[in-house]
Structures are given as C-alpha cells and as structure tokens.
Motif scaffolding. Structure first.
Motif, mmCIF file in Angstrom:
data_model
loop_
_atom_site.group_PDB
_atom_site.id
_atom_site.type_symbol
_atom_site.label_atom_id
_atom_site.label_comp_id
_atom_site.label_asym_id
_atom_site.label_seq_id
_atom_site.Cartn_x
_atom_site.Cartn_y
_atom_site.Cartn_z
ATOM 1 N N ASN A 1 -6.141 6.630 -31.161
ATOM 2 C CA ASN A 1 -5.365 7.209 -31.566
ATOM 3 C C ASN A 1 -4.214 7.226 -32.287
ATOM 4 N N ASP A 2 -4.325 8.203 -33.056
ATOM 5 C CA ASP A 2 -3.051 8.568 -33.772
ATOM 6 C C ASP A 2 -1.260 8.151 -34.254
ATOM 7 N N LEU A 3 -1.197 8.853 -33.270
ATOM 8 C CA LEU A 3 0.118 8.356 -33.537
ATOM 9 C C LEU A 3 0.792 8.961 -31.706
ATOM 10 N N LYS A 4 1.060 7.160 -31.244
ATOM 11 C CA LYS A 4 2.430 7.746 -29.916
ATOM 12 C C LYS A 4 4.116 6.385 -30.423
ATOM 13 N N PRO A 5 5.084 7.429 -29.468
ATOM 14 C CA PRO A 5 6.366 6.536 -29.427
ATOM 15 C C PRO A 5 5.974 5.357 -28.768
ATOM 16 N N HIS A 6 7.027 4.900 -29.066
ATOM 17 C CA HIS A 6 7.527 3.154 -28.150
ATOM 18 C C HIS A 6 9.023 3.317 -28.574
ATOM 19 N N LYS B 1 15.831 4.078 -34.005
ATOM 20 C CA LYS B 1 17.345 3.891 -33.486
ATOM 21 C C LYS B 1 17.710 3.547 -32.278
ATOM 22 N N LYS B 2 18.208 2.913 -31.638
ATOM 23 C CA LYS B 2 18.312 1.624 -30.140
ATOM 24 C C LYS B 2 19.315 3.704 -29.829
ATOM 25 N N GLY B 3 18.219 4.357 -27.987
ATOM 26 C CA GLY B 3 18.829 5.288 -27.687
ATOM 27 C C GLY B 3 18.188 6.561 -27.674
ATOM 28 N N SER B 4 17.028 6.512 -28.743
ATOM 29 C CA SER B 4 16.948 7.178 -29.301
ATOM 30 C C SER B 4 16.494 8.623 -27.943
ATOM 31 N N LYS B 5 16.536 9.455 -27.802
ATOM 32 C CA LYS B 5 16.017 10.213 -27.292
ATOM 33 C C LYS B 5 14.650 10.547 -26.697
ATOM 34 N N ARG B 6 13.079 9.740 -28.280
ATOM 35 C CA ARG B 6 12.302 9.744 -28.109
ATOM 36 C C ARG B 6 11.398 8.483 -27.185
ATOM 37 N N ALA B 7 12.388 8.059 -26.706
ATOM 38 C CA ALA B 7 11.614 6.719 -26.224
ATOM 39 C C ALA B 7 10.951 7.312 -25.266
ATOM 40 N N ASN B 8 9.950 6.293 -24.766
ATOM 41 C CA ASN B 8 9.285 7.193 -23.730
ATOM 42 C C ASN B 8 8.715 5.926 -22.796
ATOM 43 N N LEU B 9 8.106 6.191 -21.879
ATOM 44 C CA LEU B 9 7.676 5.251 -20.365
ATOM 45 C C LEU B 9 6.155 5.255 -21.044
ATOM 46 N N GLY B 10 5.064 4.496 -20.754
ATOM 47 C CA GLY B 10 3.840 4.422 -22.105
ATOM 48 C C GLY B 10 3.194 2.956 -21.181
ATOM 49 N N PHE B 11 2.121 3.245 -21.097
ATOM 50 C CA PHE B 11 1.087 2.004 -21.247
ATOM 51 C C PHE B 11 -0.355 2.780 -21.175
ATOM 52 N N THR B 12 -0.820 2.459 -22.494
ATOM 53 C CA THR B 12 -1.752 2.404 -23.511
ATOM 54 C C THR B 12 -2.871 1.538 -23.825
ATOM 55 N N THR B 13 -3.523 1.754 -23.414
ATOM 56 C CA THR B 13 -5.145 0.228 -23.916
ATOM 57 C C THR B 13 -6.352 0.890 -24.657
ATOM 58 N N ALA B 14 -6.928 -0.155 -25.217
ATOM 59 C CA ALA B 14 -8.621 0.349 -25.616
ATOM 60 C C ALA B 14 -9.136 -0.827 -24.975
ATOM 61 N N PRO B 15 -9.013 -1.096 -24.016
ATOM 62 C CA PRO B 15 -10.358 -1.465 -23.003
ATOM 63 C C PRO B 15 -11.459 -0.963 -22.981
ATOM 64 N N MET B 16 -12.364 -1.641 -23.062
ATOM 65 C CA MET B 16 -14.172 -0.999 -22.764
ATOM 66 C C MET B 16 -14.077 0.030 -21.917
ATOM 67 N N ASP B 17 -13.409 -0.511 -20.709
ATOM 68 C CA ASP B 17 -13.408 0.879 -19.598
ATOM 69 C C ASP B 17 -12.648 1.967 -19.890
ATOM 70 N N ILE B 18 -11.985 2.427 -21.375
ATOM 71 C CA ILE B 18 -11.125 3.500 -21.466
ATOM 72 C C ILE B 18 -11.929 4.092 -23.046
ATOM 73 N N PHE B 19 -11.691 3.276 -23.812
ATOM 74 C CA PHE B 19 -12.145 3.384 -24.673
ATOM 75 C C PHE B 19 -13.785 3.101 -24.824
#
Length: 371
Positions: free
Chosen positions: A25-30, A337-355
């Motif tokens: 995954n090239d880039l994702k927000p946290h 910065k704290k409070g950035s609107k780009r902050a999102n909810l997410g869960f990403t994994t790279a286990p065998m069953d997805i990758f």
C-alpha cells in the motif's frame, strides 16, 4: 476513551507489484501523519505478518516474523491487538504495562493452542515468531520487541546551521549474534555451559535458534514440549526455559524533530543498516516508500550473490529464500498536526489471508467483528 469511538473501519488490500510475490500500500493516513506498508514473500509459506490499526487518537503497528512455519506469526496477528484493546480499555489508555500484559496473554493463549494441537501436530511446539509492536497515543510512543525485528526513528538534527536526519534505534535485537545478548543468556543459565554454542557458522541457543525472545518456540520453554533431540541434530536437554516472551519496551514522548518511524522484520535489516534505511525514507517521496525499502534490500541481496535484480524477481517462492528472507516494512510519518481533518478510522493488515500470493481477497477479521 481510547477505542470507544471506533466504528467505521477500512480494510486495505495490498496491490501487486511487477514482482508477483510483492504486495504493498503506497500511502494511507493515520492520526499522526501517513503510513506506507510493503511485504515480499521468499519462503514457501509467507511467515511474516504485519498490521496497522488507526483511530483518531491512536496508531498501532505490528510486525511479526515467524520461524519454523507461519502458524505463530498468524496467531499473533489475530490475537495481540485484541489483547492490547482489552487491557487499554481496562486501564484507561495505552501504556508499557498494557503492552506487556498483552504480550504475556498472547503467549499464554498460544501455549493453550499448542497444547491442544500437540497430539495431531507435534511439530507445532517448534513454531515461533518474533514480535515488534509500536503504539502512538497522546503524543507518546511505545515500542515493544521480542526477537530481531527492528524499529528505527528518523530524527531531524541541526548542526552548524545545517539540517540532517539521523537514525535512532528504538528496539533491542534479541539475537545471540550480539555478544551482549549471549552474555545475558549465559548469565541466566550458569549451570549450562552449552546454552549458547557456535553452530553452522553462527551463534545459536542450544545449537538451534539465534533469537533469545519470541512468542511460541515452546519446545525451548516448557519441558513437557521437549522433543527427541535427534530431530534437531543437536542435544537439547531442557531443565528450564532458554527462551522468554518478556518484551523489551521503550517509551518516549514524541518531539517536533521526530520525522518518521521504520518498523521492519530482520529480512530488511540483514541487507540495510539503520542509517541507509533512514536516508532512503528521507530522500524519496512518501508514496511507495515501504516498497522502495524492500526493493533496496533485495538489490543489496542480489549484489552479494552477483545476480541481476530482475532475475531475482522471477524466482519463485521457496527457492527465493536462498537469496533473501520474507521482508515486511511499515513506514510511519509523524508530521500531522493534532486535530487534522485528514485523520480517519482504519484498520489495515498484511496477513496471509489478505496479502495472499494466490489472490487478493477480503475476509472478516475477528478483531473487527468484536468491535
């Protein structure tokens, strides 16, 4: 309170590269910036697992490097974060003690799993996994480690009017190739003169394993799982555990000069030192940076064997293990910065069953279903 607002979750399926054994995954927000993740398979079964969990208030990273088989790393990938979640809720937030309890609970649950499986799968007692975890919450970073996966910080420094980025190692390699670790193991076993021996060109505990801490490897921790030493080619008397699941934990407040974190299995660090990895992340664009680190490590591996990079990319899993190990990399940028609107909810994994090396597919993760 931590975790209570996490409802919408995102599954992120890795994209294939021109190398059919590489997913990324090239880039994702946290919550604190962006992150990039990449995994390349070399073994017949992918033994590396990695995952990132993000919420508006916290980011968790896990890299689990299995050995002896993929079972232990997959088990950790499924169970460790739920335990962190559980203990963080009980204690009102993340802390070193919460992470330590989660490691211990994961080890105990794997012990029960192995105990149940032993009658039909006796080899399960010799499966284990290194375990590297990072947790960022309220401006504080915790890094916990078992084994020789590694976390490295890229930190900006100012010297004589110039700016540069230096590498700061945040985890300890629990590998008896280091004299300090050998002495630590030997001091814990003063009555065992052969607890660490030089075998097949490297130092090994009982002539078998290089890491001194792990999840699993119960045949080296519990006498009831001791197996016929002829299966290992070396005598393995076991009066008390020679490995431990006690993590080393570093906690620190994040500073404005802290730019990014690299979490990776030892497949990366075997070919790139801390400074080289940090320099790559600092000099190149963010998108695809984890994949770039994987590529840099593979290129170094090919140079050692006097091969061409494109030729190694064509080698199939299993055979490729002769050239490099499974490699998992997660790069976490720390500049939001704290409070950035780009902050999102997410869960990403790279286990065998997805990758998956067969096809990319989405599955229902038990951790997600619980929340």
């Amino acid at each position: 309170m931590l975790w209570t607002c996490v409802k919408a979750l995102e599954r992120c399926i890795g994209r294939r590269s021109s190398d059919v054994l590489l997913w990324h995954n090239d880039l994702k927000p946290h919550a604190s910036g962006d992150f990039s993740i990449a995994v390349v398979q070399a073994n017949s079964n992918l033994e590396d697992q990695s995952q990132v969990f993000t919420s508006p208030s916290a980011t968790y990273v896990g890299v689990y490097d299995g050995h002896g088989g993929p079972e232990a790393s997959r088990f950790v990938n499924t169970n460790l974060f739920p335990f962190i979640h559980k203990f963080a809720k009980e204690q009102g937030g993340i802390s070193a003690e919460v992470i330590k309890k989660a490691f211990n609970a994961t080890e105990e649950k794997f012990f029960q799993f192995v105990k149940h499986q032993m009658p039909v799968r006796p080899q399960i007692a010799s499966v284990g996994s290194c375990c590297l975890v990072g947790a960022i919450s309220n401006g504080e970073l915790h890094v916990a480690n078992l084994g020789d996966s590694r976390a490295v910080l890229g930190q900006k420094v100012f010297n004589a009017g110039k700016t540069k980025v230096v590498a700061v190692r945040l985890s300890k390699d629990h590998n008896v190739s280091y004299e300090e670790v050998r002495k630590e193991v030997e001091s814990q076993h003063p009555d065992d003169l052969h607890v660490v021996v030089h075998c097949r060109g490297v130092w090994r505990i009982k002539g078998i394993i290089q890491v001194s801490r792990s999840i699993g490897d119960l045949y080296l921790k519990k006498p009831e799982f001791h197996r016929d030493p002829r299966q290992y080619g070396y005598h393995v008397p076991l009066k008390k555990p020679v490995l431990t699941a006690e993590p080393s934990i570093i906690s620190r407040k994040l500073k404005s000069q802290d730019m990014f974190l690299i979490f990776a299995s030892d497949g990366l660090w075997e070919h790139l030192n801390d400074e080289a990895a940090v320099d790559i992340v600092y000099r190149y664009p963010r998108a695809g940076i984890a994949k770039r680190l994987v590529g840099a490590a593979i290129r170094e591996a090919t140079k050692k064997r006097e091969l061409r990079y494109k030729d190694v990319m064509k080698i199939e899993r299993g055979v490729r293990r002769h050239f490099h190990d499974d490699i998992s990399v997660v790069v976490i940028y720390l500049d939001r910065k704290k409070g950035s609107k780009r902050a999102n909810l997410g869960f990403t994994t790279a286990p065998m069953d997805i990758f998956s090396h067969d096809e990319d597919k989405v599955v229902e993760d038990p951790f997600l279903l619980k929340n």
